[in-house]
Scaffold this motif. Structure first.
Motif, PDB file in Angstrom:
ATOM      1  N   ASP A  10     -27.089  22.853  63.927  1.00 39.82           N
ATOM      2  CA  ASP A  10     -28.148  23.865  63.965  1.00 39.82           C
ATOM      3  C   ASP A  10     -29.106  23.262  65.117  1.00 39.82           C
ATOM      4  OD1 ASP A  10     -29.697  25.985  63.748  1.00 39.82           O
ATOM      5  OD2 ASP A  10     -30.359  25.655  61.687  1.00 39.82           O
ATOM      6  N   ILE A  65     -23.834  40.556  66.706  1.00 34.56           N
ATOM      7  CA  ILE A  65     -24.833  39.369  66.659  1.00 34.56           C
ATOM      8  C   ILE A  65     -26.124  40.288  67.335  1.00 34.56           C
ATOM      9  CG2 ILE A  65     -23.782  38.361  68.539  1.00 34.56           C
ATOM     10  CD1 ILE A  65     -26.031  36.470  66.090  1.00 34.56           C
ATOM     11  N   SER A  93     -30.709  40.055  68.064  1.00 29.47           N
ATOM     12  CA  SER A  93     -31.789  39.292  68.049  1.00 29.47           C
ATOM     13  C   SER A  93     -32.623  39.628  66.491  1.00 29.47           C
ATOM     14  CB  SER A  93     -32.968  39.758  68.994  1.00 29.47           C
ATOM     15  OG  SER A  93     -32.401  39.878  70.294  1.00 29.47           O
ATOM     16  N   PRO A  94     -32.916  38.290  65.829  1.00 37.36           N
ATOM     17  CA  PRO A  94     -33.438  38.770  64.574  1.00 37.36           C
ATOM     18  C   PRO A  94     -34.962  39.342  64.790  1.00 37.36           C
ATOM     19  CG  PRO A  94     -33.400  36.420  65.004  1.00 37.36           C
ATOM     20  CD  PRO A  94     -32.681  36.896  66.266  1.00 37.36           C
ATOM     21  N   SER A 119     -32.022  33.244  69.439  1.00 38.26           N
ATOM     22  CA  SER A 119     -31.246  34.466  68.875  1.00 38.26           C
ATOM     23  C   SER A 119     -29.780  34.210  69.446  1.00 38.26           C
ATOM     24  CB  SER A 119     -31.678  35.709  69.613  1.00 38.26           C
ATOM     25  OG  SER A 119     -33.089  35.902  69.056  1.00 38.26           O
ATOM     26  N   GLY A 164     -27.062  32.210  67.941  1.00 38.55           N
ATOM     27  CA  GLY A 164     -26.400  32.492  66.710  1.00 38.55           C
ATOM     28  C   GLY A 164     -24.978  33.203  66.944  1.00 38.55           C
ATOM     29  N   ASP A 171     -29.142  39.599  57.466  1.00 35.50           N
ATOM     30  CA  ASP A 171     -28.454  39.080  58.407  1.00 35.50           C
ATOM     31  C   ASP A 171     -28.715  37.732  58.371  1.00 35.50           C
ATOM     32  OD1 ASP A 171     -29.883  38.492  61.014  1.00 35.50           O
ATOM     33  OD2 ASP A 171     -30.292  40.474  60.564  1.00 35.50           O
ATOM     34  N   TYR A 172     -27.567  36.820  58.839  1.00 33.52           N
ATOM     35  CA  TYR A 172     -27.821  35.317  58.604  1.00 33.52           C
ATOM     36  C   TYR A 172     -29.022  34.745  59.399  1.00 33.52           C
ATOM     37  CZ  TYR A 172     -26.716  30.396  58.334  1.00 33.52           C
ATOM     38  OH  TYR A 172     -26.676  29.034  58.004  1.00 33.52           O
ATOM     39  N   GLN A 173     -29.131  35.319  60.703  1.00 32.39           N
ATOM     40  CA  GLN A 173     -30.195  34.780  61.446  1.00 32.39           C
ATOM     41  C   GLN A 173     -31.435  34.981  60.852  1.00 32.39           C
ATOM     42  OE1 GLN A 173     -28.700  32.398  63.405  1.00 32.39           O
ATOM     43  NE2 GLN A 173     -29.470  33.125  65.214  1.00 32.39           N
ATOM     44  N   SER A 174     -31.537  36.258  60.437  1.00 27.64           N
ATOM     45  CA  SER A 174     -32.988  36.452  60.059  1.00 27.64           C
ATOM     46  C   SER A 174     -33.259  36.014  58.481  1.00 27.64           C
ATOM     47  CB  SER A 174     -33.164  38.123  59.928  1.00 27.64           C
ATOM     48  OG  SER A 174     -32.175  38.778  58.920  1.00 27.64           O
ATOM     49  N   LYS A 227     -32.700  33.126  57.627  1.00 30.99           N
ATOM     50  CA  LYS A 227     -33.359  31.662  58.207  1.00 30.99           C
ATOM     51  C   LYS A 227     -34.624  31.787  58.450  1.00 30.99           C
ATOM     52  CE  LYS A 227     -30.206  30.483  61.305  1.00 30.99           C
ATOM     53  NZ  LYS A 227     -29.410  29.641  62.221  1.00 30.99           N
ATOM     54  N   SER A 253     -22.059  38.983  60.029  1.00 30.00           N
ATOM     55  CA  SER A 253     -22.409  37.511  60.136  1.00 30.00           C
ATOM     56  C   SER A 253     -21.357  36.893  61.231  1.00 30.00           C
ATOM     57  CB  SER A 253     -22.185  36.651  58.902  1.00 30.00           C
ATOM     58  OG  SER A 253     -20.842  36.545  58.668  1.00 30.00           O
TER      59      SER A 253
END
Length: 810
Positions: free
Chosen positions: A27, A135, A137-138, A150, A153, A331-334, A336, A361
């Motif tokens: 990460d 994929i 942008s969160p 973004s 990811g 979604d996975y990014q948002s 976090k 994802s």
């Protein structure tokens, strides 16, 4: 991701390779406060206007973070981790993600414009979901930092990227283009947002178009100038409602439009009628046509578009719970981002997450939920409720996990009374209708709400912080229920920003903050002698302003066997409200020298006219007297306490006298005391309600108590549920005040009632359920204060506690 350190050194443009061989990066991070910072994180020590990421490296090493991108290696951590030394850490972050983007050969939609970027992105994600693994942008992560966070990811399972790009200065878009590398471009509307960074509109358009220098397809509202500027692009899809274009929209009736595309024609029912939504829908339909999506699908799916909620909202829940509402996104990014926000805003040690299946994802289900499980465990979540077949299956092994097949299954079989004294993040894909869960758990109040923008509070805090030296401490006032906005939630945000002190008026306000989990140092500005024992029990520090008060506190201190308990000495330099003057100094010194029960943590005074340029001489006189008296006391007592005299206007107008600490009050909440100051601040609070009923009032008919409004022509009125019991002055009625509906002003007519008021909506096009703004961006709180013949402080603190507070973060 595994990288050879030599290659990573080259990508980052670091001065040298600190070690040799492969390293694995799980990460990247720029926020030291995130609980995701673990072994395998590559931390970029970004140096911003208000924070320096280098200051937190030692703390991160204790969390087992081992890889750092820095401008310089702090002396205290040399040899303790792996450091890549670069000239500019932000630029290196951008270079790293630009390299990462080259590893994936997928179509990418890049969206820019002044308005509508996030909405178009979210709608396209919904519309294209059946055809691609997307994929995106969160939230609205579209800045020089947000775009890299973004794009990082992307993984090998994704088949389409959708990223938005926002700029405020020339030169920024070229950087974002290199990171996004879009193959399809969408230009939304161009407006006045961020105009201040550009010489003119043409320069702003030229800058935005730099995002599309490598695209194959460009989608935009027909504009001859843009067409000429982008002539080299292979395929143009322009659209219009009024002129000939490749995609022509023609309004038929109600919300029905005919879409003429090349030789084809079909009709679509738009779900919204406001101009901004109609134009955003046109951008989406044109994009679908450019991608070859079947028209029958477009006709069906467009009708299912929804209002996009672009923010995380903090709401009061039942049984002393706090809800973080992110019920339309999963979604996975948002996730976090939401977990970081949960940690920041938690009101109780107990943290709960209600999470649906994650529908997109880029990972296989097994890998995705392994990552989700690790994320939840790293964030120390106490209770996990999974809703959906996949999450229920893959996370069933986690401790404190309970799974349900559907939202209805959860609501029918879970006892909601089990939730008590905890902070609950509610995050679900739209298809799971988690708004039903929010509705069940939310504290029930009437439709009038006061929204508090946490982003704006952070902006305002950082603005005043930028006026200070790095070593100057900050004390922020959260008295009077945070100036009417909510003391705990704001105190939690300020703790996140690591303010040095919080200020409250009375002991019970400080006790409430302590009971809510606030651990920051708290000064009680108006301590009552009867509350001293309670203050000591809750580690609240008193302002001491008189000899009798000091003696009483010392008596209480001895009962508790205190040693060097912090107190704060107030001097009266001209406010003539509370405080010592020089006639008290000898006895004050004698008492303080004879005891070790207390210690003087700070000496301060209060400016009376720092917001009045015409009284500058008096303010400087106060400051000079404070410097003289505080120096005398510190010399005689042989101590070095913190000194502070500047309030909000003092910080803005007299920053050269900041001393060791300043006190920030009303400015935090978006209200300055001059036009120049207000230009730098963002609006924090919006008081809003809805229209309950519309009435047609004939000529000669009256409205409200006392018949104080008589219609002189046929008039359409609306009744809204807010009145003087909510804090709106009764004298604001009868045509004196206005509200905003659909961007138009509407006068308040007749007498304001206890719980309602009536407004003239004749020319607004208003319908039942429309939102009504009492004050906010459209109607500044300073306007109300002027009409009420008072100051913004009184308006803000007048809003009744029965008005629900909603805190949100974009």
């Amino acid at each position: 991701m595994k990288l050879n350190t030599t290659d990573l050194t080259s990508i980052l443009k670091a001065s040298e390779s600190p070690v040799s061989g492969l390293i694995e990066i799980n990460d990247i991070s720029i926020d030291s406060r995130s609980l995701r910072n673990t072994k395998g994180t590559l931390y970029f020590a970004i140096e911003g206007a208000f924070h320096n990421g280098h200051d937190y490296i030692e703390e991160l090493i204790r969390k087992e973070v081992t890889y750092f991108v820095v401008r310089t290696v702090p002396e205290n951590v040399k040899g303790k981790a792996t450091f890549f030394v670069v000239e500019d850490t932000l630029k290196s972050l951008q270079e790293f993600v630009a390299y990462y983007r080259t590893l994936f050969d997928i179509p990418v939609i890049g969206i820019t414009g002044s308005n509508g970027k996030t909405i178009v992105k979210e709608w396209l994600n919904f519309l294209l979901h059946p055809f691609y693994n997307i994929i995106k942008s969160p939230k609205s992560y579209n800045s020089q930092v947000g775009v890299p966070l973004s794009v990082i990811g992307i993984n090998e399972k994704h088949t389409l990227g959708i990223f938005e790009a926002g700029i405020s200065l020339p030169g920024e878009m070229a950087v974002l283009e290199k990171i996004i590398q879009p193959t399809i471009g969408i230009l939304t509307s161009i407006g006045s947002a961020h105009n201040e960074g550009f010489e003119n509109l043409d320069q702003k358009i030229d800058e935005k178009l730099k995002l599309f220098k490598g695209v194959d397809v460009l989608i935009y509202e027909k504009n001859e100038s843009i067409q000429k500027k982008t002539a080299s692009i292979q395929s143009h899809y322009d659209w219009s409602f009024t002129a000939e274009a490749r995609v022509r929209f023609q309004h038929i009736k109600d919300n029905t439009y005919t879409v003429n595309y090349d030789a084809n024609s079909f009709s679509v029912d738009f779900p919204f009628s406001d101009q901004a939504s109609v134009h955003n829908i046109a951008s989406c339909i044109t994009t679908l046509l450019a991608l070859g999506i079947d028209t029958a699908y477009i006709q069906d799916k467009i009708t299912q578009l929804y209002r996009v909620e672009m923010r995380l909202q903090v709401k009061n829940g039942l049984q002393q719970c706090t809800l973080i509402d992110d019920s339309y996104s999963s979604d996975y990014q948002s996730l976090k981002i939401a977990l970081d926000f949960l940690e920041q805003q938690k009101t109780h040690p107990q943290k709960t997450v209600i999470l649906s299946d994650i529908l997109q994802s880029g990972f296989s289900d097994e890998i995705l939920y392994q990552k989700v499980g690790t994320l939840l465990q790293n964030n120390n979540i106490n209770r996990i409720i999974g809703i959906g077949p996949n999450i229920s299956f893959y996370l069933k092994h986690l401790q404190h996990f309970e799974g349900f097949h559907s939202t209805l299954d959860f609501l029918n079989h879970f006892d909601l009374k089990k939730f008590k004294d905890e902070t609950i993040l509610i995050k679900g894909a739209r298809s799971y209708a988690f708004e039903q869960i929010v509705s069940e758990l939310e504290e029930k109040t009437h439709e009038t709400v006061l929204e508090i923008n946490l982003n704006a509070i952070s902006h305002n805090f950082n603005f005043y912080k930028s006026k200070l030296l790095p070593e100057t401490k900050t004390m922020v006032m959260v008295k009077a229920f945070g100036y009417g906005n909510g003391s705990y939630e704001i105190a939690k945000l300020l703790a996140f920003h690591k303010v040095d002190y919080l200020g409250v008026a009375f002991a019970d306000e400080g006790v409430a903050l302590r009971k809510s989990g606030i651990k920051s140092a708290i000064i009680v500005m108006n301590p009552e002698n009867s509350a001293f024992s309670t203050m000591i029990s809750y580690q609240l520090e008193p302002e001491i302003y008189s000899l009798p008060e000091l003696k009483t506190f010392l008596t209480e201190a001895k009962k508790h066997s205190l040693y060097e308990y912090p107190i704060h000495i107030k001097l009266n330099t001209g406010m003539n409200r509370l405080g010592f003057n020089d006639t008290h100094f000898e006895e004050l010194i004698a008492i303080l020298e004879s005891t070790n029960s207390v210690k003087v943590a700070s000496i301060f005074s209060h400016l009376a006219t720092s917001d009045m340029p015409e009284e500058r001489k008096f303010t400087l006189q106060q400051i000079k007297l404070f410097q003289k008296w505080s120096s005398y006391l510190t010399d005689q007592l042989r101590i070095k306490p913190i000194r502070h005299i500047l309030n909000t206007s003092g910080i803005f107008n007299f920053p050269e006298y900041q001393m060791e600490m300043v006190r920030l009050g009303i400015g935090l909440y978006g209200v300055g005391n001059s036009e120049q100051e207000n230009e730098k601040l963002q609006n924090v609070t919006t008081l809003k309600t809805i229209i309950l009923q519309l009435n047609d009032v004939g000529e000669g008919e009256s409205v409200g108590y006392g018949r104080r409004f008589i219609a002189d022509k046929p008039t359409k009125t609306a009744t809204i549920p807010i009145g003087y019991a909510d804090g709106i002055r009764r004298a604001y009625g009868n045509g004196k005040g206005e509200v905003s509906i659909n961007g138009k002003r509407a006068k308040i007519i007749g007498s304001i009632c206890m719980d309602m008021m009536m407004i003239d909506v004749t020319d607004t096009g208003a319908v039942v359920g429309d939102e009504v703004i009492i004050f906010g961006e459209e109607i500044p709180i300073t306007e109300l204060a002027l009409k009420w013949e008072t100051i913004p402080y009184e308006v803000m603190t007048s809003i009744s506690q029965r008005v629900k507070r909603i805190f949100f973060k974009e």
